[in-house]
Write a protein that holds these residues in place. Structure first.
Motif, short mmCIF file in Angstrom:
data_model
loop_
_atom_site.label_atom_id
_atom_site.label_comp_id
_atom_site.label_asym_id
_atom_site.label_seq_id
_atom_site.Cartn_x
_atom_site.Cartn_y
_atom_site.Cartn_z
N ILE A 13 -21.19 -57.00 5.79
CA ILE A 13 -19.98 -57.78 6.03
C ILE A 13 -19.06 -57.70 4.81
CG2 ILE A 13 -19.10 -60.14 6.34
CD1 ILE A 13 -21.63 -60.64 8.09
N ALA A 14 -19.64 -57.78 3.63
CA ALA A 14 -18.83 -57.68 2.40
C ALA A 14 -18.16 -56.31 2.29
CB ALA A 14 -19.71 -57.95 1.17
N ALA A 15 -18.89 -55.24 2.57
CA ALA A 15 -18.31 -53.90 2.51
C ALA A 15 -17.17 -53.75 3.52
CB ALA A 15 -19.38 -52.84 2.76
N THR A 16 -17.34 -54.31 4.69
CA THR A 16 -16.30 -54.23 5.72
C THR A 16 -15.09 -55.06 5.31
OG1 THR A 16 -18.00 -53.90 7.40
CG2 THR A 16 -15.82 -54.55 8.17
N ALA A 17 -15.33 -56.23 4.74
CA ALA A 17 -14.22 -57.07 4.27
C ALA A 17 -13.44 -56.36 3.17
CB ALA A 17 -14.75 -58.41 3.78
#
Length: 148
Positions: A13-17
């Motif tokens: 999720i962090a990488a996508t954000a």
């Protein structure tokens, strides 16, 4: 072991954000005078990066939780979903980009197509990230594409 899976989800999720936040930088790999400036001015880089983030995550969610079938848990089935993501994402991005550009009296067909080819690669990367982030809780497909 479950904490490790939760860490994978949080990292995905962090990488996508980060991709969404810095999407314009990711798309600078395809800089074309005029087209890239208009993409920035109309905030289309942000819109396209959101589309590019949502489609792979939605497809991974559908694959791992809605389909979640023993008959559809092989690596080549996962590749079919990846291929669909790599088809749907640039088509949706192109439609949005072309619509906004046409509304503003501009036409960048060739530039948009090459931009969406780059976007197709980002969609593939995000689908892999989404797959490895959420596959752990699937009852039938958790071993796809690579066994644990």
């Amino acid at each position: 072991m479950k904490q490790q899976h939760l860490i994978y989800l949080i990292l995905g999720i962090a990488a996508t954000a980060l991709f969404v936040l810095f999407g314009e930088w990711c798309y600078e790999l395809h800089y074309v005078n005029g087209f890239s400036d208009d993409m920035h001015n109309y905030e289309l880089n942000t819109t396209v990066s959101v589309i590019t983030a949502l489609v792979p995550w939605a497809a991974a969610g559908i694959y791992y939780y809605a389909i979640n079938s023993v008959r559809f848990d092989r690596w080549y089935h996962w590749l079919v979903v990846l291929a669909l993501v790599m088809l749907i994402t640039p088509v949706a991005g192109y439609m949005v980009t072309d619509s906004v550009m046409a509304d503003n009296g501009k036409s960048y067909v060739a530039e948009s197509v090459t931009f969406e080819l780059l976007n197709m690669l980002w969609a593939a990367v995000l689908f892999v990230v989404a797959s490895f982030s959420m596959r752990w809780w699937s009852s039938n497909c958790r071993h796809t594409p690579i066994p644990q």
